[in-house]
Design a protein around this motif. Sequence first.
Motif, PDB file in Angstrom:
ATOM      1  N   LEU A 187       0.828  -1.207   0.000  1.00  0.00           N
ATOM      2  CA  LEU A 187       0.000   0.000   0.000  1.00  0.00           C
ATOM      3  C   LEU A 187       0.864   1.259   0.000  1.00  0.00           C
ATOM      4  CD1 LEU A 187      -2.733  -1.103   2.570  1.00  0.00           C
ATOM      5  CD2 LEU A 187      -3.028  -0.803   0.105  1.00  0.00           C
ATOM      6  N   VAL A 188       1.885   1.260   0.831  1.00  0.00           N
ATOM      7  CA  VAL A 188       2.789   2.414   0.889  1.00  0.00           C
ATOM      8  C   VAL A 188       3.474   2.617  -0.456  1.00  0.00           C
ATOM      9  CG1 VAL A 188       4.907   3.316   1.919  1.00  0.00           C
ATOM     10  CG2 VAL A 188       3.182   2.236   3.372  1.00  0.00           C
ATOM     11  N   THR A 189       3.939   1.529  -1.035  1.00  0.00           N
ATOM     12  CA  THR A 189       4.645   1.609  -2.318  1.00  0.00           C
ATOM     13  C   THR A 189       3.739   2.128  -3.426  1.00  0.00           C
ATOM     14  OG1 THR A 189       6.025  -0.274  -1.665  1.00  0.00           O
ATOM     15  CG2 THR A 189       5.988   0.301  -4.001  1.00  0.00           C
ATOM     16  N   ILE A 190       2.514   1.625  -3.467  1.00  0.00           N
ATOM     17  CA  ILE A 190       1.575   2.065  -4.508  1.00  0.00           C
ATOM     18  C   ILE A 190       1.263   3.552  -4.370  1.00  0.00           C
ATOM     19  CG2 ILE A 190      -0.821   1.874  -5.292  1.00  0.00           C
ATOM     20  CD1 ILE A 190      -0.631  -1.126  -4.799  1.00  0.00           C
ATOM     21  N   LEU A 191       1.042   3.991  -3.144  1.00  0.00           N
ATOM     22  CA  LEU A 191       0.707   5.403  -2.939  1.00  0.00           C
ATOM     23  C   LEU A 191       1.863   6.318  -3.332  1.00  0.00           C
ATOM     24  CD1 LEU A 191      -1.308   5.315   0.411  1.00  0.00           C
ATOM     25  CD2 LEU A 191      -2.174   5.785  -1.875  1.00  0.00           C
ATOM     26  N   TRP A 192       3.080   5.918  -2.976  1.00  0.00           N
ATOM     27  CA  TRP A 192       4.222   6.777  -3.282  1.00  0.00           C
ATOM     28  C   TRP A 192       4.666   6.669  -4.737  1.00  0.00           C
ATOM     29  CZ3 TRP A 192       5.826  10.883  -0.951  1.00  0.00           C
ATOM     30  CH2 TRP A 192       5.628  11.038   0.423  1.00  0.00           C
ATOM     31  N   GLU A 193       4.527   5.509  -5.324  1.00  0.00           N
ATOM     32  CA  GLU A 193       5.036   5.309  -6.683  1.00  0.00           C
ATOM     33  C   GLU A 193       3.989   5.522  -7.773  1.00  0.00           C
ATOM     34  OE1 GLU A 193       8.141   5.047  -7.149  1.00  0.00           O
ATOM     35  OE2 GLU A 193       8.650   4.778  -5.038  1.00  0.00           O
ATOM     36  N   MET A 194       2.708   5.562  -7.405  1.00  0.00           N
ATOM     37  CA  MET A 194       1.666   5.758  -8.414  1.00  0.00           C
ATOM     38  C   MET A 194       0.835   7.017  -8.158  1.00  0.00           C
ATOM     39  SD  MET A 194       0.340   1.860  -9.214  1.00  0.00           S
ATOM     40  CE  MET A 194      -0.488   2.394 -10.713  1.00  0.00           C
ATOM     41  N   ILE A 195       0.384   7.189  -6.924  1.00  0.00           N
ATOM     42  CA  ILE A 195      -0.454   8.352  -6.612  1.00  0.00           C
ATOM     43  C   ILE A 195       0.373   9.630  -6.536  1.00  0.00           C
ATOM     44  CG2 ILE A 195      -2.104   9.326  -4.974  1.00  0.00           C
ATOM     45  CD1 ILE A 195      -3.047   6.840  -6.509  1.00  0.00           C
ATOM     46  N   PHE A 196       1.535   9.553  -5.913  1.00  0.00           N
ATOM     47  CA  PHE A 196       2.408  10.729  -5.794  1.00  0.00           C
ATOM     48  C   PHE A 196       2.804  11.297  -7.164  1.00  0.00           C
ATOM     49  CE2 PHE A 196       6.797  12.394  -5.464  1.00  0.00           C
ATOM     50  CZ  PHE A 196       6.546  13.501  -4.667  1.00  0.00           C
ATOM     51  N   PRO A 197       3.269  10.468  -8.123  1.00  0.00           N
ATOM     52  CA  PRO A 197       3.576  11.007  -9.460  1.00  0.00           C
ATOM     53  C   PRO A 197       2.356  11.612 -10.148  1.00  0.00           C
ATOM     54  CG  PRO A 197       4.575   8.852  -9.186  1.00  0.00           C
ATOM     55  CD  PRO A 197       3.647   9.045  -8.025  1.00  0.00           C
ATOM     56  N   CYS A 198       1.186  11.062  -9.854  1.00  0.00           N
ATOM     57  CA  CYS A 198      -0.040  11.622 -10.427  1.00  0.00           C
ATOM     58  C   CYS A 198      -0.248  13.054  -9.944  1.00  0.00           C
ATOM     59  CB  CYS A 198      -1.231  10.749 -10.042  1.00  0.00           C
ATOM     60  SG  CYS A 198      -2.781  11.255 -10.811  1.00  0.00           S
TER      61      CYS A 198
END
Length: 207
Positions: A184-195
């Motif tokens: 969950l942490v990885t997805i948020l930082w690597e997908m949501i953050f770049p968005c």
Amino acid sequence: MFDLEHAIADWRQQMLAAGIKTPVPLEELEIHLREEIEQQTKSGLSEQEIVNSAVQKIGQAHMIQNEFKKVEATKEDREWKFVQILFVVITSLFSSFLCGMVIFKMGCFSEATSDQKISCLAAVAAFALLAWGGRLSCRMFPVIRAKRIRDAICISGGVLLMLWWMVFVHIILPRHDFTTGQLLVTILWEMIFPCGIFLGLFWGIET
């Protein structure tokens, strides 16, 4: 001999040359012109004088075009304001939804540790700040007046974001054995953050 239809055709050409190329406004203007000509037929003036008078009353081509530009600019401003409001509402709801899931331990977030939850909240906050920051820091972006260039930059940014997501999902993630919380942490930082970065760029350039 004066040809009324030829004079009206010349007037239409002047309107087209001035940039009034949309069929509906041009047809409406011609209807008004013909009505004005008909009203002045009993004035005792010659047909040419009547046409000239009617054209003067309706407005010269450049004057009409300026009015159309003002109307179009006002319409575009209203549409852009609506897009901005919609943007804020959607990003706010999305951020609030994610924060609510983290705080209230909904779904997979119930398996995350306290540190992982804090990291998730930080990622969501960073997403929101970056997305909204484009509007607040728009003066830092170069002024790009050409819409084609702005569109090209935004499209390129969107393509790069999609490519990164594909690389992350299909290449990077399969090579790691994450726990649910780590995932969950990885997805948020690597997908949501770049968005958030992309949305901030888009908003900053368009503003």
